[in-house]
Motif scaffolding. Structure first.
Motif, PDB file in Angstrom:
ATOM      1  N   LEU A   1      90.994  53.505  35.457  1.00  0.00           N
ATOM      2  CA  LEU A   1      89.512  53.512  35.660  1.00  0.00           C
ATOM      3  C   LEU A   1      88.635  52.054  35.639  1.00  0.00           C
ATOM      4  O   LEU A   1      88.145  51.715  36.430  1.00  0.00           O
ATOM      5  CB  LEU A   1      88.933  54.559  34.812  1.00  0.00           C
ATOM      6  CG  LEU A   1      87.423  54.636  34.710  1.00  0.00           C
ATOM      7  CD1 LEU A   1      86.970  55.483  36.199  1.00  0.00           C
ATOM      8  CD2 LEU A   1      87.012  55.630  34.092  1.00  0.00           C
TER       9      LEU A   1
ATOM     10  N   MET B   1      87.600  56.880  41.525  1.00  0.00           N
ATOM     11  CA  MET B   1      86.768  57.074  40.400  1.00  0.00           C
ATOM     12  C   MET B   1      85.890  58.364  40.167  1.00  0.00           C
ATOM     13  O   MET B   1      85.919  58.747  38.936  1.00  0.00           O
ATOM     14  CB  MET B   1      85.682  55.944  40.177  1.00  0.00           C
ATOM     15  CG  MET B   1      86.504  54.608  39.553  1.00  0.00           C
ATOM     16  SD  MET B   1      85.025  53.473  39.328  1.00  0.00           S
ATOM     17  CE  MET B   1      84.162  52.976  40.677  1.00  0.00           C
TER      18      MET B   1
ATOM     19  N   LEU C   1      88.529  60.780  39.147  1.00  0.00           N
ATOM     20  CA  LEU C   1      88.877  60.502  37.751  1.00  0.00           C
ATOM     21  C   LEU C   1      87.917  60.972  36.610  1.00  0.00           C
ATOM     22  O   LEU C   1      87.838  61.354  35.457  1.00  0.00           O
ATOM     23  CB  LEU C   1      89.072  59.101  37.362  1.00  0.00           C
ATOM     24  CG  LEU C   1      90.419  58.483  38.091  1.00  0.00           C
ATOM     25  CD1 LEU C   1      90.532  56.831  37.787  1.00  0.00           C
ATOM     26  CD2 LEU C   1      91.684  59.165  37.569  1.00  0.00           C
TER      27      LEU C   1
END
Length: 150
Positions: free
Chosen positions: A4, A67, A70
């Motif tokens: 990340l 992202m 995530l």
């Protein structure tokens, strides 16, 4: 460094190039074009920036999508606007669609006519300033992820 964090760094580098290039275009190049009543600087900037700006945009698209996953915001909830993070992502994607529409309009309608007709400069100026403002809004929206969304 986790995935990340690396994605965020790449995303921010892409945003620096994209947003910075549009701010430069808006506050430096565009006033010169208006002052000189010549679109040559605009076309020159576009041809030089495009090879750098478009890959930056692609990096932001890829890193942003990853992202989102995530953060557990899957593609089927990208426009749900339900959770704070979903709202950030949904608003950013809405802004991206607006930028894409401005880009298509500029490429296929405004720029070809601007080459031979300076009277299209106000319309091109509107496109440039709109994309710049939307890009800054996207940057601001992204900053809200740090606080859990909006």
């Amino acid at each position: 460094m986790n995935e990340l964090h690396l994605l965020l760094i790449l995303h921010l580098l892409g945003a620096t190039i994209w947003v910075g290039g549009h701010i430069l275009l808006s506050v430096v190049i565009l006033p010169q074009v208006w002052k000189e009543k010549s679109v040559d600087k605009l076309f020159n900037f576009e041809s030089r920036y495009e090879w750098f700006g478009m890959p930056a945009l692609l990096v932001m698209l890829l890193t942003g999508a990853r992202m989102a996953y995530l953060y557990n915001v899957k593609i089927d909830t990208w426009f749900a606007f339900e959770t704070p993070i979903e709202r950030v992502i949904s608003f950013k994607l809405s802004c991206l669609i607006a930028i894409a529409l401005f880009a298509l309009s500029a490429q296929f309608y405004v720029l070809p006519r601007l080459k031979n007709n300076i009277e299209k400069l106000p319309l091109m100026t509107f496109h440039i300033l709109s994309v710049t403002v939307i890009s800054i809004v996207m940057l601001i929206l992204g900053s809200f992820v740090r606080y859990g969304g909006i």
